[in-house]
Design a protein around this motif. Structure first.
Motif, PDB file in Angstrom:
ATOM      1  N   MET A 233       0.857  -1.189   0.000  1.00 36.73           N
ATOM      2  CA  MET A 233       0.000   0.000   0.000  1.00 36.73           C
ATOM      3  C   MET A 233       0.887   1.231   0.000  1.00 36.73           C
ATOM      4  O   MET A 233       2.042   1.177   0.431  1.00 36.73           O
ATOM      5  CB  MET A 233      -0.873   0.059   1.268  1.00 36.73           C
ATOM      6  CG  MET A 233      -1.719  -1.150   1.563  1.00 36.73           C
ATOM      7  SD  MET A 233      -2.596  -0.980   3.143  1.00 36.73           S
ATOM      8  CE  MET A 233      -3.820   0.261   2.713  1.00 36.73           C
ATOM      9  N   GLU A 237      -2.620   5.547   1.590  1.00 33.12           N
ATOM     10  CA  GLU A 237      -3.684   4.538   1.680  1.00 33.12           C
ATOM     11  C   GLU A 237      -3.744   3.946   3.081  1.00 33.12           C
ATOM     12  O   GLU A 237      -4.827   3.764   3.649  1.00 33.12           O
ATOM     13  CB  GLU A 237      -3.449   3.430   0.653  1.00 33.12           C
ATOM     14  CG  GLU A 237      -3.718   3.855  -0.782  1.00 33.12           C
ATOM     15  CD  GLU A 237      -3.303   2.804  -1.795  1.00 33.12           C
ATOM     16  OE1 GLU A 237      -3.889   2.786  -2.896  1.00 33.12           O
ATOM     17  OE2 GLU A 237      -2.383   2.001  -1.498  1.00 33.12           O
ATOM     18  N   GLU A 241      -6.821   3.696   5.878  1.00 33.94           N
ATOM     19  CA  GLU A 241      -7.429   2.379   6.092  1.00 33.94           C
ATOM     20  C   GLU A 241      -6.915   1.635   7.317  1.00 33.94           C
ATOM     21  O   GLU A 241      -7.561   0.707   7.797  1.00 33.94           O
ATOM     22  CB  GLU A 241      -7.219   1.503   4.859  1.00 33.94           C
ATOM     23  CG  GLU A 241      -7.826   2.079   3.583  1.00 33.94           C
ATOM     24  CD  GLU A 241      -7.627   1.161   2.398  1.00 33.94           C
ATOM     25  OE1 GLU A 241      -7.831  -0.064   2.545  1.00 33.94           O
ATOM     26  OE2 GLU A 241      -7.243   1.665   1.323  1.00 33.94           O
TER      27      GLU A 241
END
Length: 476
Positions: A233, A237, A241
């Motif tokens: 990632m 990101e 998340e």
């Protein structure tokens, strides 16, 4: 430099068919970079670069005590603070890293995983002479404790050159090691210490990362040999998340994170908002393994390369024999803080501009300052606190080795250069693992990597397009 006739024969007989074979071999193995999303074979030397076997072995022997020095010094709060604090007025990255360090360095039950690449040049007093490969010694360019790339790609180049030598120069020897294997074995050791089945190894990558294939080789090896699942990632990101549980474990997309591997976030401009810094602190405070942890990320600042040479520093953490061995592979380095000592160091550059290089405490190629530009910069910084953010390092003169280069572009047939003089930088990958009680379980050299550039160029980074991939062959 005059080398042997057999090597000259291989250089002179190579043709377009040779370049095609190299390109196809690398594409088949995954020895590629991404250029605007399109794979291309890496640029590579036609033949491996010769080095002195005795000098190479001496260098390898210095790595374990160097890794020990990094780990023990990083736990010394007074030393780390004393080294970084004077620079925080002019180095915002150093300031914020030190803030996190002070908050987290005493956190208990933290597993340590170090994945390093220490870079060196063979410094010769006569780099164009026929004895240049044996007249001199390896000296450190820099230690890379964060985001040390080209582990998988370097393995493919060793495989390519190993086959070329077996076919064309069978009496030549390489320190042929599957560099990736001991490194992944170290990762598996740290993952086992975390001891949470199903937890994952997370790559935190830059949005425009061109090293997909290099990382994929790691991903495949971790899975094939140890059943470790990987995810990838961007930092942004993950910021959106990632979820931190009440027991201080991180989860993302339904998976618990065992190991964070930073393939980005080494420069100040990567931390665009305060949330970026808050997330870095949360990651450090979590129970996951961090590569690097904040201790190693601080030691990665170039100030420490010079600070280690100050009187009594190495001896505090190493035996007398270990200190002597590590010092033997360090180049001369001087701090440039305003004042008499810094002025004396700066004068060395004015007296011999070709003998020194000005280095900022920053990662990546293209940051060093040379010759007339160095003198202009030092003049500009005279009596300025900003001079604190630089160190002065002895300029290293690597042997000039004739070679040819196979270059590939996206969707293009490989091109073979003419023969020209090259200089090489040797990296040694190392892996270090300690458990939560600071017991050392792994401290070893994984293997070599060489990056080569035209001898006429000062800078030679792969990422900036000047350097090419290479490997080692013994000259003895």
């Amino acid at each position: 430099m005059k080398l042997d006739e057999d090597r000259d024969r291989v250089l002179n007989s190579a043709d377009q068919g040779t370049a095609d074979q190299y390109q196809r071999f690398l594409c088949n193995k995954g020895g590629c970079f991404l250029t605007q999303g399109i794979p291309r074979a890496i640029n590579v030397t036609l033949l491996p670069t010769p080095v002195s076997e005795s000098a190479y072995n001496h260098l390898v022997n210095a790595q374990e005590p160097l890794n020990k020095l990094i780990e023990l010094s990083s736990r010394d709060v007074a030393f780390v603070t004393r080294t970084i604090e004077p620079c925080t007025k002019v180095d915002y990255l150093a300031k914020r890293l030190l803030d996190i360090y002070k908050l987290c360095v005493l956190d208990e039950n933290q597993i340590t995983l170090g994945m390093y690449r220490h870079d060196y040049m063979f410094h010769s007093p006569n780099p164009t002479g026929d004895d240049a490969l044996h007249n001199g010694a390896f000296k450190m360019v820099e230690a890379n404790l964060m985001s040390a790339a080209l582990l998988g790609t370097g393995t493919h180049v060793m495989e390519l050159h190993n086959q070329v030598l077996a076919r064309e120069l069978p009496e030549r020897k390489q320190p042929y090691k599957k560099t990736l294997v001991p490194m992944v074995r170290g990762i598996a050791s740290a993952w086992g210490l975390y001891d949470r089945p199903g937890s994952v190894f997370l790559f935190l990558v830059a949005p425009d990362d061109f090293n997909w294939f290099d990382q994929q080789k790691m991903i495949d090896t971790m899975w094939d040999d140890y059943g470790i699942i990987s995810m990838k990632m961007t930092y942004e990101e993950f910021m959106e998340e990632g979820e931190l549980s009440s027991d201080n474990r991180y989860y993302v997309r339904g998976k618990e994170i065992a190991i964070f591997y930073f393939r980005s976030m080494w420069n100040e401009d990567h931390y665009k908002t305060e949330k970026h810094w808050e997330t870095r602190l949360k990651i450090e405070r979590s129970k996951a393994v961090k590569v690097p942890n904040i201790r190693h990320q601080c030691i990665n600042l170039k100030y420490f390369q010079q600070a280690f040479l100050n009187k009594g520093v190495m001896e505090k953490y190493l035996t007398e024999g270990e200190s002597k061995l590590v010092k033997s592979v360090f180049a001369e380095l001087y701090q440039l803080a305003p004042g008499a000592e810094g002025d004396k160091a700066a004068q060395l550059a004015f007296d011999d501009p070709r003998g020194w290089v000005l280095k900022p405490s920053r990662e990546g190629g293209g940051n060093n300052i040379w010759e007339e530009e160095m003198l202009e910069k030092l003049t500009q910084l005279h009596d300025s606190d900003e001079r604190e953010a630089f160190v002065l390092m002895q300029r290293l003169n690597a042997p000039h080795v004739p070679n040819r280069v196979v270059r590939s572009g996206p969707n293009e047939r490989a091109k073979l250069s003419e023969t020209f003089d090259t200089t090489a930088e040797l990296g040694l990958f190392c892996v270090y693992v300690a458990d939560s009680q600071e017991k050392v379980l792994v401290n070893e050299v994984a293997g070599p990597l060489i990056r080569t550039k035209p001898a006429a160029n000062n800078e030679g980074g792969i990422a900036i397009g000047i350097g090419v991939m290479d490997s080692v062959v013994f000259a003895d």
